[in-house]
Design a protein around this motif. Structure first.
Motif, PDB file in Angstrom:
ATOM      1  N   LEU A  34      26.954   3.476-115.689  1.00 58.06           N
ATOM      2  CA  LEU A  34      28.355   3.496-115.245  1.00 58.06           C
ATOM      3  C   LEU A  34      28.459   4.008-113.813  1.00 58.06           C
ATOM      4  O   LEU A  34      29.227   3.465-113.001  1.00 58.06           O
ATOM      5  CB  LEU A  34      29.182   4.370-116.193  1.00 58.06           C
ATOM      6  N   SER A  35      27.660   5.043-113.536  1.00 59.97           N
ATOM      7  CA  SER A  35      27.662   5.573-112.170  1.00 59.97           C
ATOM      8  C   SER A  35      27.159   4.528-111.191  1.00 59.97           C
ATOM      9  O   SER A  35      27.690   4.373-110.081  1.00 59.97           O
ATOM     10  CB  SER A  35      26.789   6.825-112.099  1.00 59.97           C
ATOM     11  N   PHE A  36      26.142   3.796-111.606  1.00 62.17           N
ATOM     12  CA  PHE A  36      25.582   2.759-110.740  1.00 62.17           C
ATOM     13  C   PHE A  36      26.613   1.656-110.462  1.00 62.17           C
ATOM     14  O   PHE A  36      26.787   1.217-109.322  1.00 62.17           O
ATOM     15  CB  PHE A  36      24.334   2.173-111.397  1.00 62.17           C
ATOM     16  N   SER A 288      21.521  -6.605 -96.406  1.00 65.67           N
ATOM     17  CA  SER A 288      20.189  -6.083 -96.699  1.00 65.67           C
ATOM     18  C   SER A 288      20.249  -4.611 -97.081  1.00 65.67           C
ATOM     19  O   SER A 288      19.510  -4.147 -97.950  1.00 65.67           O
ATOM     20  CB  SER A 288      19.271  -6.276 -95.494  1.00 65.67           C
ATOM     21  N   LYS A 289      21.154  -3.885 -96.443  1.00 64.57           N
ATOM     22  CA  LYS A 289      21.310  -2.478 -96.809  1.00 64.57           C
ATOM     23  C   LYS A 289      21.838  -2.346 -98.225  1.00 64.57           C
ATOM     24  O   LYS A 289      21.405  -1.480 -98.995  1.00 64.57           O
ATOM     25  CB  LYS A 289      22.246  -1.777 -95.824  1.00 64.57           C
ATOM     26  N   VAL A 296      16.875   0.445-104.535  1.00 63.89           N
ATOM     27  CA  VAL A 296      16.577   1.874-104.667  1.00 63.89           C
ATOM     28  C   VAL A 296      17.200   2.434-105.940  1.00 63.89           C
ATOM     29  O   VAL A 296      16.563   3.163-106.714  1.00 63.89           O
ATOM     30  CB  VAL A 296      17.069   2.646-103.431  1.00 63.89           C
ATOM     31  N   LEU A 297      18.474   2.048-106.165  1.00 63.46           N
ATOM     32  CA  LEU A 297      19.156   2.554-107.359  1.00 63.46           C
ATOM     33  C   LEU A 297      18.492   2.045-108.637  1.00 63.46           C
ATOM     34  O   LEU A 297      18.315   2.789-109.604  1.00 63.46           O
ATOM     35  CB  LEU A 297      20.625   2.141-107.326  1.00 63.46           C
ATOM     36  N   ILE A 298      18.124   0.742-108.619  1.00 64.16           N
ATOM     37  CA  ILE A 298      17.457   0.183-109.808  1.00 64.16           C
ATOM     38  C   ILE A 298      16.105   0.860-110.018  1.00 64.16           C
ATOM     39  O   ILE A 298      15.728   1.193-111.152  1.00 64.16           O
ATOM     40  CB  ILE A 298      17.291  -1.344-109.651  1.00 64.16           C
ATOM     41  N   ILE A 302      14.956   2.836-113.202  1.00 63.53           N
ATOM     42  CA  ILE A 302      13.751   2.514-113.991  1.00 63.53           C
ATOM     43  C   ILE A 302      12.838   3.732-114.093  1.00 63.53           C
ATOM     44  O   ILE A 302      12.323   4.062-115.167  1.00 63.53           O
ATOM     45  CB  ILE A 302      13.008   1.323-113.360  1.00 63.53           C
ATOM     46  N   VAL A 303      12.649   4.397-112.932  1.00 63.04           N
ATOM     47  CA  VAL A 303      11.804   5.596-112.950  1.00 63.04           C
ATOM     48  C   VAL A 303      12.393   6.648-113.881  1.00 63.04           C
ATOM     49  O   VAL A 303      11.671   7.322-114.631  1.00 63.04           O
ATOM     50  CB  VAL A 303      11.638   6.152-111.519  1.00 63.04           C
TER      51      VAL A 303
END
Length: 761
Positions: A34-36, A288-289, A296-298, A302-303
């Protein structure tokens, strides 16, 4: 694999812990998603705000610098000294004031913070202007020292009537020369003009280094930067390929952004200078940003998921492993598993379980030891054929369980007996007993071992295969053969299995098997009995002949008789037990002979008696050495007594040895000695060891054996030569004393290779 399946059982602790952690992960993951999504919707706005901030910072830097330059130049043009210079001609030049103003302008131009390339002070009514280097002709300045096609001298002469106090002109390339007309590097400069609106006779121009200002105040490398003047013309463009932007739709806005031709334009207008500052960012850069941020968020998501799963499994295992080890310890108390954990509660539980298991093991070990002692006691009583009524013994012994009976007899060599005292010998016995007990316990699990006698140990072996028993006993035999220099074992094992009810009979049979060991000093395994046969001395050594040689103290003949018998037994492969029986019988007859002759046998029957000595005779050579010593000592005692200085005995023996072929009687010798016959008979026996008639017959038979061995003299003639008038009496006496008739004796001694057969063979 099985262990993994057990862990994944839905009722297992590990599974429940893992599910609990996963539920927490799902909740946190939902929040992150949800935050994403929320962040993704606002990421464009964040980028816009970021670029606005960057543009504001750039605008602020430009405006502050322009304001500072404006302030400094305004101070100069409003200076009272300017009035003295406005109408200067060649004749009215005030060099002192010029020098003062020149220093101030040079100081202003040399300030690195202002990014100035040069400053000029121009006068409408004068043909001269003043720069940082001094007084210069107006036309010559812009045609020789600061040359730009876009800004010739006439352009600057027309700028005295501008309606603005501050005017910013588009940047242009200026070629620079010094007073010696030596060129300097070209510079792209933005002219900045400041004038006094109340007195338009003077203005001041500052040339700002455009590229240097862009380098100092541009905070994003990918941005294309423009400055647009009041009239809509481009004052500065960092990328010459970037076209002029149409801002018709943005005329009423002080700042903002718009998208045109796949480029984002962020702009801000300045009320002070009338300039519009524009940052042009290609859409692909912004996209691109955004994509980069999405990646980065994905990646972070995942991490986070992977890390959460790993941590969940790790924590579940950390909690589950101690429990599993504790459970395994409870299931297998004999194989405790150490629990490595820092959790105090787990440590406490584990310690308590280990203590309980230890108490249980100690209790079971104590019960097992007592049961083993009861079994030993029960088997020992059964071996001795003693009835057992104790219920405890009956409970630990299974009467139907079959077993093998194995006996270990410990034997020691002469080297051992001669090399150690009695205390050391006892310690050696204990060591051997302990070693065989340990070997039996290690190689025959569940076996029962008992010390029957000091030198005899019995082991009850519960084994399915006789071959397995033999294989393990063979290893023990090899060990003794290699490492025992002072002793050896006789191992007797009955090939057939026995049961508790038949134990006394089978034990006795196994005990007889020990008697089958061969005569040597090696560890032997005996699995069968030898055929019994009479090994008495009588058939091998003729009693009368032995007795005759003993009475006469004939050492060589006695030793020869015994040695021949020993070799005969060895040739017939007699057992060690049979050799010992033979030796016992010989010793017994010698002792009886010594007692009959009233000899002092205490010398022979000392602490190291002959019966004890033969226990350590294990080879033919050892038996020969023993009998050589024993018979030599015995015959020495007899000879010493016979050779004593007794005149009556000497007279009788001398007379018999000289007149044995004649008719001799006790009364005849008594008359010669002036004694009664009864007194002489008693005296002779007490002092010589045998009766008168026994000695007379011994001498006559001894002489007869010499004649029988020497020539072919007839038995009748020999009978008369040795004092027998009746040949029948001679033959009867010869047979009684030698065990065979004269004819057989002659044949025996004429054929030296012929030997007396071993009885029973």
């Amino acid at each position: 694999m099985i262990k993994t399946l057990r862990l994944m059982d839905k009722n297992s602790l590990f599974f429940k812990l893992l599910v609990s952690f996963l539920i927490i992960i799902v909740v946190l993951l939902s929040f992150n998603i949800l935050s994403f999504l929320f962040f993704k919707t606002s990421i464009n706005e964040e980028l816009i705000q970021s670029n606005r901030f960057i543009l504001n910072k750039t605008v602020d830097s430009y405006e502050k610098q322009i304001e500072l330059i404006n302030k400094n130049m305004t101070n100069i043009i409003l200076d009272s000294r300017i009035n003295l210079l406005k109408n200067m001609t060649n004749d009215t030049l005030n060099y002192e004031i010029i020098l003062q103003m020149n220093k101030e302008m040079a100081s202003l131009a040399s300030n690195e913070m202002l990014n100035l390339d040069n400053v000029l002070l121009a006068f409408k009514s004068s043909d001269y202007l003043l720069d940082k280097d001094g007084l210069v002709d107006f036309d010559k300045m812009f045609s020789t020292f600061l040359v730009s096609a876009q800004y010739p001298a006439n352009f600057w002469k027309n700028q005295f009537n501008l309606p603005y106090h501050l005017s910013v002109f588009p940047a242009a390339e200026f070629k620079k020369y010094n007073q010696g007309k030596i060129p300097s590097p070209d510079v792209e400069a933005i002219p900045l003009l400041v004038q006094n609106l109340l007195d338009k006779q003077v203005y001041m121009i500052a040339f700002l280094n455009a590229d240097q200002m862009f380098t100092n105040y541009n905070y994003v490398n990918t941005v294309k930067f423009q400055i647009v003047g009041r009239d809509g013309n481009i004052v500065y463009n960092s990328d010459k390929s970037l076209a002029t932007v149409s801002m018709d739709s943005e005329t009423n806005k002080q700042e903002g952004f718009f998208k045109q031709d796949n480029v984002y334009y962020f702009y801000k207008k300045s009320n002070a200078t009338g300039l519009t500052y524009i940052n042009a960012i290609p859409y692909k850069t912004v996209a691109s940003k955004i994509v980069q941020l999405n990646y980065v968020l994905i990646a972070v998501l995942i991490v986070s998921i992977v890390a959460s799963l790993a941590i969940s499994i790790f924590l579940s295992a950390r909690f589950n492993n101690p429990f599993q080890k504790i459970i395994e310890t409870i299931k297998n108390p004999d194989k405790p598993i150490p629990v490595t954990t820092k959790i105090l509660e787990f440590k406490l539980i584990n310690e308590q379980i280990h203590n309980l298991n230890k108490m249980n093991r100690d209790f079971n070990s104590d019960i097992a030891a007592k049961n083993k002692l009861l079994k030993q006691y029960g088997y020992l009583r059964k071996i001795k054929n003693i009835e057992t009524y104790l219920d405890d013994i009956r409970n630990v012994i299974d009467p139907a369980e079959p077993f093998f009976i194995c006996l270990f007899q410990f034997n020691f060599s002469e080297k051992f007996i001669n090399g150690f005292d009695s205390a050391e010998q006892n310690e050696a016995f204990k060591y051997l007993q302990a070693m065989t007990l340990s070997y039996a316990a290690d190689h025959f699990p569940g076996s029962i071992s008992m010390n029957i006698e000091k030198e005899l140990q019995c082991t009850i072996i519960f084994e399915s295969s006789f071959q397995n028993v033999m294989d393990r006993l063979s290893h023990l035999k090899q060990w003794f053969h290699q490492d025992m220099d002072y002793g050896f074992l006789t191992i007797a094992v009955k090939p057939e299995k026995s049961k508790f009810a038949n134990l006394p009979i089978d034990y006795a049979e196994t005990l007889r098997m020990i008697q089958s060991r061969k005569l040597n000093e090696e560890t032997q395994i005996v699995t069968g009995e030898i055929k019994e046969f009479d090994i008495s001395v009588q058939p091998v050594i003729q009693e009368k002949e032995f007795w005759e040689n003993l009475q006469h103290g004939n050492e060589a003949n006695l030793i020869g008789l015994v040695r021949r018998s020993l070799h005969l037994m060895h040739k017939k492969s007699a057992s060690a037990f049979q050799f010992q029986q033979f030796a016992n019988q010989v010793i017994e007859r010698v002792i009886k002979g010594l007692i009959a002759g009233q000899q002092d046998i205490s010398i022979i029957l000392n602490e190291n008696s002959p019966y004890e000595q033969i226990k350590y005779c294990h080879t033919l050579e050892q038996y020969e050495r023993f009998f050589a010593r024993f018979l030599a000592e015995s015959t020495r005692l007899i000879r010493n007594k016979r050779e004593s200085n007794d005149s009556i005995v000497n007279y009788v023996t001398s007379y018999i040895n000289q007149h044995y072929s004649k008719d001799i009687s006790l009364d005849l010798l008594a008359d010669q000695l002036k004694l009664s016959g009864g007194y002489l008979s008693t005296y002779f026996k007490e002092n010589f060891g045998c009766t008168f008639s026994e000695y007379l017959n011994e001498v006559r038979i001894h002489k007869a054996k010499e004649l029988l061995s020497g020539d072919e003299t007839s038995i009748n003639l020999i009978s008369s030569k040795v004092g027998y008038q009746n040949v029948s009496s001679f033959i009867r006496m010869f047979k009684r004393m030698t065990g065979m008739p004269p004819g057989q004796y002659r044949r025996l001694h004429l054929n030296s290779e012929e030997t007396v057969p071993l009885p029973g063979s």
